[in-house]
Design a protein around this motif. Structure first.
Motif, mmCIF file in Angstrom:
data_model
loop_
_atom_site.group_PDB
_atom_site.id
_atom_site.type_symbol
_atom_site.label_atom_id
_atom_site.label_comp_id
_atom_site.label_asym_id
_atom_site.label_seq_id
_atom_site.Cartn_x
_atom_site.Cartn_y
_atom_site.Cartn_z
ATOM 1 N N HIS A 167 0.841 -1.197 0.000
ATOM 2 C CA HIS A 167 0.000 0.000 0.000
ATOM 3 C C HIS A 167 0.878 1.249 0.000
ATOM 4 O O HIS A 167 1.959 1.269 0.582
ATOM 5 C CB HIS A 167 -0.901 0.024 1.236
ATOM 6 N N THR A 168 0.363 2.302 -0.626
ATOM 7 C CA THR A 168 1.088 3.576 -0.631
ATOM 8 C C THR A 168 0.525 4.569 0.377
ATOM 9 O O THR A 168 1.128 5.609 0.622
ATOM 10 C CB THR A 168 1.047 4.213 -2.035
ATOM 11 N N GLY A 169 -0.641 4.250 0.946
ATOM 12 C CA GLY A 169 -1.262 5.137 1.926
ATOM 13 C C GLY A 169 -1.653 4.382 3.178
ATOM 14 O O GLY A 169 -1.506 3.162 3.267
ATOM 15 N N PRO A 170 -2.170 5.096 4.181
ATOM 16 C CA PRO A 170 -2.595 4.467 5.434
ATOM 17 C C PRO A 170 -3.639 3.378 5.200
ATOM 18 O O PRO A 170 -4.582 3.559 4.445
ATOM 19 C CB PRO A 170 -3.191 5.639 6.226
ATOM 20 N N VAL A 171 -3.469 2.236 5.878
ATOM 21 C CA VAL A 171 -4.374 1.100 5.740
ATOM 22 C C VAL A 171 -5.450 1.193 6.813
ATOM 23 O O VAL A 171 -5.147 1.283 8.001
ATOM 24 C CB VAL A 171 -3.610 -0.233 5.839
ATOM 25 N N LEU A 172 -6.713 1.171 6.400
ATOM 26 C CA LEU A 172 -7.840 1.355 7.318
ATOM 27 C C LEU A 172 -8.383 0.053 7.888
ATOM 28 O O LEU A 172 -8.805 0.006 9.042
ATOM 29 C CB LEU A 172 -8.977 2.098 6.617
ATOM 30 N N ALA A 173 -8.416 -1.011 7.075
ATOM 31 C CA ALA A 173 -9.045 -2.240 7.532
ATOM 32 C C ALA A 173 -8.403 -3.456 6.885
ATOM 33 O O ALA A 173 -7.888 -3.376 5.761
ATOM 34 C CB ALA A 173 -10.540 -2.222 7.222
ATOM 35 N N VAL A 174 -8.451 -4.569 7.616
ATOM 36 C CA VAL A 174 -7.991 -5.858 7.108
ATOM 37 C C VAL A 174 -9.064 -6.900 7.428
ATOM 38 O O VAL A 174 -9.858 -6.724 8.351
ATOM 39 C CB VAL A 174 -6.631 -6.276 7.719
ATOM 40 N N SER A 175 -9.059 -7.987 6.668
ATOM 41 C CA SER A 175 -10.024 -9.060 6.901
ATOM 42 C C SER A 175 -9.407 -10.384 6.488
ATOM 43 O O SER A 175 -8.890 -10.513 5.375
ATOM 44 C CB SER A 175 -11.302 -8.803 6.103
ATOM 45 N N TRP A 176 -9.444 -11.364 7.405
ATOM 46 C CA TRP A 176 -8.991 -12.713 7.078
ATOM 47 C C TRP A 176 -10.126 -13.480 6.410
ATOM 48 O O TRP A 176 -11.280 -13.336 6.783
ATOM 49 C CB TRP A 176 -8.603 -13.483 8.346
ATOM 50 N N HIS A 177 -9.771 -14.335 5.443
ATOM 51 C CA HIS A 177 -10.738 -15.251 4.855
ATOM 52 C C HIS A 177 -11.157 -16.243 5.947
ATOM 53 O O HIS A 177 -10.309 -16.709 6.714
ATOM 54 C CB HIS A 177 -10.101 -15.990 3.674
ATOM 55 N N PRO A 178 -12.455 -16.588 6.059
ATOM 56 C CA PRO A 178 -12.890 -17.454 7.159
ATOM 57 C C PRO A 178 -12.427 -18.907 7.052
ATOM 58 O O PRO A 178 -12.422 -19.618 8.051
ATOM 59 C CB PRO A 178 -14.416 -17.369 7.101
ATOM 60 N N TYR A 182 -5.865 -16.411 3.630
ATOM 61 C CA TYR A 182 -5.801 -15.210 2.812
ATOM 62 C C TYR A 182 -6.176 -14.002 3.674
ATOM 63 O O TYR A 182 -7.014 -14.105 4.569
ATOM 64 C CB TYR A 182 -6.783 -15.277 1.641
ATOM 65 N N LEU A 183 -5.579 -12.880 3.350
ATOM 66 C CA LEU A 183 -5.855 -11.644 4.063
ATOM 67 C C LEU A 183 -6.129 -10.555 3.026
ATOM 68 O O LEU A 183 -5.402 -10.445 2.039
ATOM 69 C CB LEU A 183 -4.648 -11.255 4.926
ATOM 70 N N ALA A 184 -7.171 -9.772 3.224
ATOM 71 C CA ALA A 184 -7.457 -8.632 2.355
ATOM 72 C C ALA A 184 -7.255 -7.352 3.154
ATOM 73 O O ALA A 184 -7.520 -7.308 4.362
ATOM 74 C CB ALA A 184 -8.884 -8.701 1.827
ATOM 75 N N SER A 185 -6.780 -6.313 2.488
ATOM 76 C CA SER A 185 -6.567 -5.029 3.153
ATOM 77 C C SER A 185 -7.000 -3.905 2.223
ATOM 78 O O SER A 185 -6.968 -4.034 1.001
ATOM 79 C CB SER A 185 -5.098 -4.854 3.544
ATOM 80 N N VAL A 186 -7.433 -2.784 2.822
ATOM 81 C CA VAL A 186 -7.878 -1.635 2.039
ATOM 82 C C VAL A 186 -7.299 -0.371 2.654
ATOM 83 O O VAL A 186 -7.206 -0.241 3.880
ATOM 84 C CB VAL A 186 -9.425 -1.572 1.962
ATOM 85 N N ASP A 187 -6.886 0.562 1.777
ATOM 86 C CA ASP A 187 -6.292 1.801 2.280
ATOM 87 C C ASP A 187 -7.159 3.010 1.932
ATOM 88 O O ASP A 187 -8.230 2.878 1.334
ATOM 89 C CB ASP A 187 -4.847 1.971 1.779
ATOM 90 N N ARG A 188 -6.693 4.182 2.308
ATOM 91 C CA ARG A 188 -7.474 5.417 2.119
ATOM 92 C C ARG A 188 -7.668 5.776 0.660
ATOM 93 O O ARG A 188 -8.569 6.533 0.326
ATOM 94 C CB ARG A 188 -6.802 6.576 2.856
ATOM 95 N N THR A 189 -6.821 5.270 -0.226
ATOM 96 C CA THR A 189 -6.962 5.568 -1.650
ATOM 97 C C THR A 189 -7.929 4.595 -2.333
ATOM 98 O O THR A 189 -8.006 4.564 -3.550
ATOM 99 C CB THR A 189 -5.598 5.520 -2.367
ATOM 100 N N LYS A 190 -8.622 3.760 -1.519
ATOM 101 C CA LYS A 190 -9.586 2.763 -2.003
ATOM 102 C C LYS A 190 -8.915 1.624 -2.756
ATOM 103 O O LYS A 190 -9.532 0.953 -3.586
ATOM 104 C CB LYS A 190 -10.666 3.413 -2.867
ATOM 105 N N THR A 191 -7.641 1.383 -2.462
ATOM 106 C CA THR A 191 -6.913 0.265 -3.049
ATOM 107 C C THR A 191 -7.067 -0.954 -2.158
ATOM 108 O O THR A 191 -6.840 -0.876 -0.949
ATOM 109 C CB THR A 191 -5.415 0.605 -3.199
ATOM 110 N N VAL A 192 -7.458 -2.078 -2.765
ATOM 111 C CA VAL A 192 -7.597 -3.341 -2.040
ATOM 112 C C VAL A 192 -6.473 -4.282 -2.473
ATOM 113 O O VAL A 192 -6.187 -4.404 -3.657
ATOM 114 C CB VAL A 192 -8.969 -3.993 -2.327
ATOM 115 N N VAL A 193 -5.842 -4.903 -1.489
ATOM 116 C CA VAL A 193 -4.783 -5.884 -1.761
ATOM 117 C C VAL A 193 -5.176 -7.198 -1.112
ATOM 118 O O VAL A 193 -5.638 -7.212 0.031
ATOM 119 C CB VAL A 193 -3.412 -5.419 -1.210
ATOM 120 N N VAL A 194 -5.026 -8.310 -1.842
ATOM 121 C CA VAL A 194 -5.281 -9.640 -1.290
ATOM 122 C C VAL A 194 -3.935 -10.330 -1.143
ATOM 123 O O VAL A 194 -3.165 -10.440 -2.098
ATOM 124 C CB VAL A 194 -6.221 -10.457 -2.180
#
Length: 198
Positions: A167-178, A182-194
């Protein structure tokens, strides 16, 4: 700010910026109970299958415990900073709290006390709604940071895993796959990374 089902499909509990915790009946589409918390509620969880115990995290640095059969709180835990998120382990004996003093705290719900604190150089809770979570097996915790990194700690050893960086900006939330690692994350620029195969 937060909403969870309350032990059954017809009831929901919400935590709000207006300093209330409300219980809603979905059949009548109306609020059936209001609890006055006295502080902005950033997140909440329901700690039992019957939906009788609600735990809420607040701007005033307190974690409040509510019994749905009573109007008042049944317990409070004071923290060192504003509470940004709560996550409950599957058993549900352990509560994960993200705090604005740049720490994650683990609370043993049987003792109602903080038993572990996680912090790291560079880790910064970037906002009042930063979300931290347990993984499915409840042996790791993960949270995004203001420096763009994803910080993951092993619960038993307290060891910080290598910081994940894309990520290039602050990360707001993360979520583990149940069901998978796998882990997903989203930052302030609305970029999602898996992140796969952690």
């Amino acid at each position: 700010m937060a909403a969870k089902f309350l032990g059954e499909q017809t009831k929901v509990v919400t935590g709000s910026h207006d300093r209330t915790v409300k219980i809603w009946d979905l059949r009548s589409r109306s609020c059936i109970e209001t609890k006055f918390a006295g502080s902005i509620c950033n997140d909440l969880v329901v700690s039992d299958g019957a939906g009788t115990t609600i735990i809420s995290g607040h701007f005033d640095k307190k974690i409040r415990f509510w019994d749905t059969r009573s109007e008042c709180t049944i317990n409070e835990i004071q923290t060192e900073g504003r509470v940004t998120s709560l996550d409950l382990s599957r058993d549900p004996k352990t509560l994960l709290c993200c705090i604005r003093d740049d720490t994650l705290r683990i609370i043993d719900l049987r003792q109602n006390q903080i038993i572990s604190t996680f912090r790291a150089e560079g880790f910064k809770v970037c906002c009042d709604w930063t979300k931290a979570v347990f993984n499915a097996e409840c042996d790791y915790v993960a949270v995004g940071s203001g420096d763009g990194g994803i910080y993951v700690w092993h619960l038993l050893t307290g060891k910080l895993q290598p910081v994940l960086r894309r990520h290039t900006g602050p990360v707001l939330a993360v979520s583990w796959h149940p069901y998978a690692n796998y882990l997903a994350s989203v930052d302030r620029t609305k970029t999602v990374v898996v992140w796969a195969n952690l």
